[in-house]
Design an enzyme around this catalytic site. Structure first.
Site, short mmCIF file in Angstrom:
data_model
loop_
_atom_site.label_atom_id
_atom_site.label_comp_id
_atom_site.label_asym_id
_atom_site.label_seq_id
_atom_site.Cartn_x
_atom_site.Cartn_y
_atom_site.Cartn_z
N LYS A 157 -16.66 10.52 -12.81
CA LYS A 157 -15.23 10.29 -12.60
C LYS A 157 -14.44 10.77 -13.82
CE LYS A 157 -16.14 6.48 -9.45
NZ LYS A 157 -16.30 5.05 -9.25
N GLN A 200 -15.78 -0.54 -12.44
CA GLN A 200 -16.99 -0.09 -11.73
C GLN A 200 -17.81 -1.30 -11.28
OE1 GLN A 200 -17.74 3.22 -10.97
NE2 GLN A 200 -19.36 2.35 -9.74
N ASP A 249 -8.64 2.07 -6.64
CA ASP A 249 -9.82 1.92 -5.77
C ASP A 249 -9.42 1.31 -4.42
OD1 ASP A 249 -12.21 2.97 -6.62
OD2 ASP A 249 -12.76 1.24 -7.87
#
Ligand code: NAD
Length: 291
Positions: free
Chosen positions: A52, A96, A119
């Site tokens: 990412k 994460q 997200d």
């Protein structure tokens, strides 16, 4: 049969994002900025986050990686989240997952400011999705609708069967496909581990989206001739002929199902590469303060 090339579409999307970033900077505006919090040293999580960060650099975003030891307290993590929520330079950030067991993932997700939750996991953003309001759609479902769009796959009035009801893939996917938009407008059946006679549903599907996590689960006898097959699964299966000792396969038995399908995503190289492009797209939306 058309093989849907997620790698190619992901690179196309990233080039388009890079052009927009150039334009933003040329207008004297701030460089879009994505931050990522990584807790612990799980190799898979490290790889995802590193990819990412690398993708951010490729499109011209600023990126910040914030690392914590596995032993970090929930309170310390919440303080960092508060800091990021109030940092005007950070447009969006991700935490994460998975997190260590002593930390409540739900508490952490709910602490993220919804306008920075690229997200799309915060309940506010999930609620906005259900209400058909502008929102950050979580990366995997967002990537799938973009694949359907780029390949001009008709969805309006089609019967879409989603297999799997997880919060990150199956459930948002089913909501997205049922929306009254040009990218969706399907009749949706959401199947899961308690569905009776799964095959009766899948045989009626124009589009099957498999997000189960079981290798080669969807077989040719479950699929109608000409169906569109989207395989979300990423499963490791042992393969002694390979140096690493395993290979990645999807939830769909590709060799036989591909012969009956009109479009199909391979694993790897289908849905997977779209996830990062979608995260970047969400970050761009955050930087442009589109809603
Ligand atoms: P999950 O384990 O959270 O959910 C699996 C779902 O499958 C559950 O809702 C369950 O009800 C359903 N299921 C299980 N057995 C079933 C059966 N026999 N019949 C019908 N439904 C059944 O998994 P997830 O997080 O949604 O991930 C699913 C797969 O997608 C995994 O292989 C994962 O690695 C992969 N994945 C890929 C990406 C990507 O970017 N390509 C992103 C996320 C997840």
């Amino acid at each position: 049969m058309v093989l849907i090339d997620g790698k190619k579409i992901s690179l196309e999307l990233q080039s388009e994002i890079a052009l927009e970033v150039k334009d933003i900077i040329a207008k004297g505006k701030k460089q879009p900025h994505l931050a990522a919090i990584l807790v612990g040293d799980d190799p898979a999580s490290q790889t995802y986050v590193n990819n990412k960060v690398k993708a951010c650099q490729n499109v011209g975003f600023k990126s910040t990686l914030i690392r914590f030891e596995t032993t970090v307290s929930e309170q310390k993590l919440l303080s960092k989240i508060d800091e990021l929520n109030n940092d005007d330079d950070v447009d969006g950030y991700i935490v994460q997952l998975p997190l260590p067991k002593n930390i409540s993932e739900q508490k952490i997700i709910e602490a993220i400011k919804p306008s920075k939750d690229v997200d799309g996991f915060h309940p506010v953003n999930v609620g906005r999705l259900v209400l058909n309001l502008p929102t950050y759609v979580s990366a995997t479902p967002f990537g799938i609708v973009q694949l359907l769009e780029r390949y001009n796959i008709p969805t309006d009035g089609k019967h879409c069967v989603v297999i799997g009801r997880s919060h990150i893939v199956g459930s948002p996917m089913s909501i997205l496909m049922a929306k009254n938009t040009k990218l969706a407008n399907c009749t949706v059946t959401l199947c899961h581990s308690h569905t009776k006679n799964l095959k009766e549903h899948t045989l009626n599907a124009d589009i099957i989206i498999a997000a189960i996590g079981k290798p080669n689960f969807v077989t040719a006898d479950m699929v109608k001739e000409g169906a569109v097959i989207i395989d979300v699964g990423i499963n490791r299966v042992n393969d002694a002929s390979l140096a690493k000792g395993f290979k990645l396969v999807g939830d769909v038995k590709f060799d036989e199902v591909s012969k009956k399908s009109s479009y199909i995503t391979p694993v790897p190289g289908g849905v997977g590469p779209m996830t990062i492009a979608s995260l970047l797209k969400n970050t761009l939306i955050a930087a442009k303060k589109e809603f």
